[in-house]
Design an enzyme around this catalytic site. Structure first.
Site, PDB file in Angstrom:
ATOM      1  CG  HIS A  60      -2.080  -2.412   4.424  1.00 62.15           C
ATOM      2  ND1 HIS A  60      -1.365  -2.318   3.252  1.00 62.15           N
ATOM      3  CD2 HIS A  60      -1.155  -2.345   5.417  1.00 62.15           C
ATOM      4  CE1 HIS A  60      -0.080  -2.196   3.516  1.00 62.15           C
ATOM      5  NE2 HIS A  60       0.065  -2.193   4.831  1.00 62.15           N
ATOM      6  CE  LYS A  79      -7.836  -6.760  -3.079  1.00 63.78           C
ATOM      7  NZ  LYS A  79      -9.276  -6.649  -3.412  1.00 63.78           N
ATOM      8  CB  THR A 133      -4.176 -10.341 -10.507  1.00 64.77           C
ATOM      9  OG1 THR A 133      -5.426  -9.676 -10.311  1.00 64.77           O
ATOM     10  CG2 THR A 133      -4.134 -11.601  -9.654  1.00 64.77           C
ATOM     11  CB  THR A 147      -6.821  -0.071  13.204  1.00 66.29           C
ATOM     12  OG1 THR A 147      -6.453   1.083  13.972  1.00 66.29           O
ATOM     13  CG2 THR A 147      -7.961   0.297  12.265  1.00 66.29           C
ATOM     14  N   GLY A 175     -15.197 -12.987 -12.173  1.00 63.62           N
ATOM     15  CA  GLY A 175     -16.125 -11.870 -12.215  1.00 63.62           C
ATOM     16  C   GLY A 175     -16.761 -11.696 -13.568  1.00 63.62           C
ATOM     17  CG  ASP A 195     -11.621  -8.670  -2.130  1.00 68.02           C
ATOM     18  OD1 ASP A 195     -10.577  -8.578  -1.461  1.00 68.02           O
ATOM     19  OD2 ASP A 195     -11.670  -8.463  -3.363  1.00 68.02           O
ATOM     20  CE  LYS A 199     -13.776 -10.406  -5.713  1.00 68.87           C
ATOM     21  NZ  LYS A 199     -13.832  -8.908  -5.501  1.00 68.87           N
TER      22      LYS A 199
END
EC number: 4.1.1.23
Length: 238
Positions: free
Chosen positions: A63, A61, A122, A68, A213, A59, A32
């Site tokens: 938004h 994310k 999380t 766009t 991780g 990763d 990742k």
């Protein structure tokens, strides 16, 4: 080594990535790449990792407004990454636009990257979600709502905690992808994440992929830590 175990390369730059991957010479991992690393190194880090034979979950994310996100996903697909994500809170139109961008940008002869949506981070507790984000549902209800919207929008699955996986299997079916971060060995600190689980527990609850991780990257022997996680995740001896 398992392709459903994703190792989070949460490092500040390429030098640290190279030092870490030295422990895995000859192995093809699923890794990742998050904001910190990608924003520092840019697309060159993706090229480097692909040349090493690794699969990549980028990763970032996304938004933003649908147009766009569509344009951004078109660019990300051209990098030949294997998985990308958006925030489900961006809504159905944005998620559909993400898929359109991936289809337009994918390399010829290849399938588009897996596209998943973040339901709730999380690090988010139910109390925080209600007080600070203003969502009055229970955490499980909120995650299930976003997951259903994600599936209806044509995405492949969601990022969620292991705790929500059984409910999402009920709502979205067994083929719906669940990518679960917040995975720790029992002996590790939970750090800044609230909804955490061990690899064994993630397997029992039905996660499709786990993201690990610090349990691996901060270990004295990363390869041995990886094997320990893999053994717990797959339920086999390695």
């Amino acid at each position: 080594m398992s392709q459903s175990l994703i190792v989070a390369l949460d490092f500040p730059g390429k030098q640290e990535v190279e030092q870490f991957l030295h422990h895995f010479e000859g192995e093809e991992l699923f890794v990742k790449v998050g904001m910190e690393l990608f924003y520092k190194e840019g697309p060159a880090i993706i090229t480097y990792l692909k040349e090493k034979g690794h699969k990549i979950f980028l990763d970032l994310k996304l938004h933003d407004i649908p147009n766009t996100v569509k344009s951004a996903m078109r660019s990300l697909a051209s990098l030949d990454v294997d998985m990308v994500n958006v925030h489900a809170a961006g809504g159905s139109s944005m998620m559909k636009a993400a898929i359109e961008g991936l289809e337009e940008g994918k390399q010829e002869g290849k399938e588009r990257p897996i596209c998943i949506a973040v339901t709730q981070l999380t690090s988010t507790s139910e109390a925080m979600m209600k007080k600070e984000i203003g969502i009055e549902k229970t955490l499980e209800e909120a995650v299930a709502h976003y997951a259903k919207l994600t599936k209806e929008s044509g995405l492949d699955g969601v990022v969620c905690s292991t705790l929500e996986v059984p409910k999402l299997r009920e709502v979205c079916g067994n083929e719906f992808v669940t990518v679960t971060p917040g995975i720790r060995l029992a002996s590790d600190d939970v750090n800044d994440q609230v909804r955490v689980a061990t690899p064994k527990r993630a397997r029992e609850l039905g996660s499709s992929y786990i993201v690990v991780g610090r349990s691996i990257t901060k270990a004295e022997n990363p390869l041995e830590a990886y094997k320990t996680v893999k053994q717990q995740w797959e339920g086999v001896t390695v």
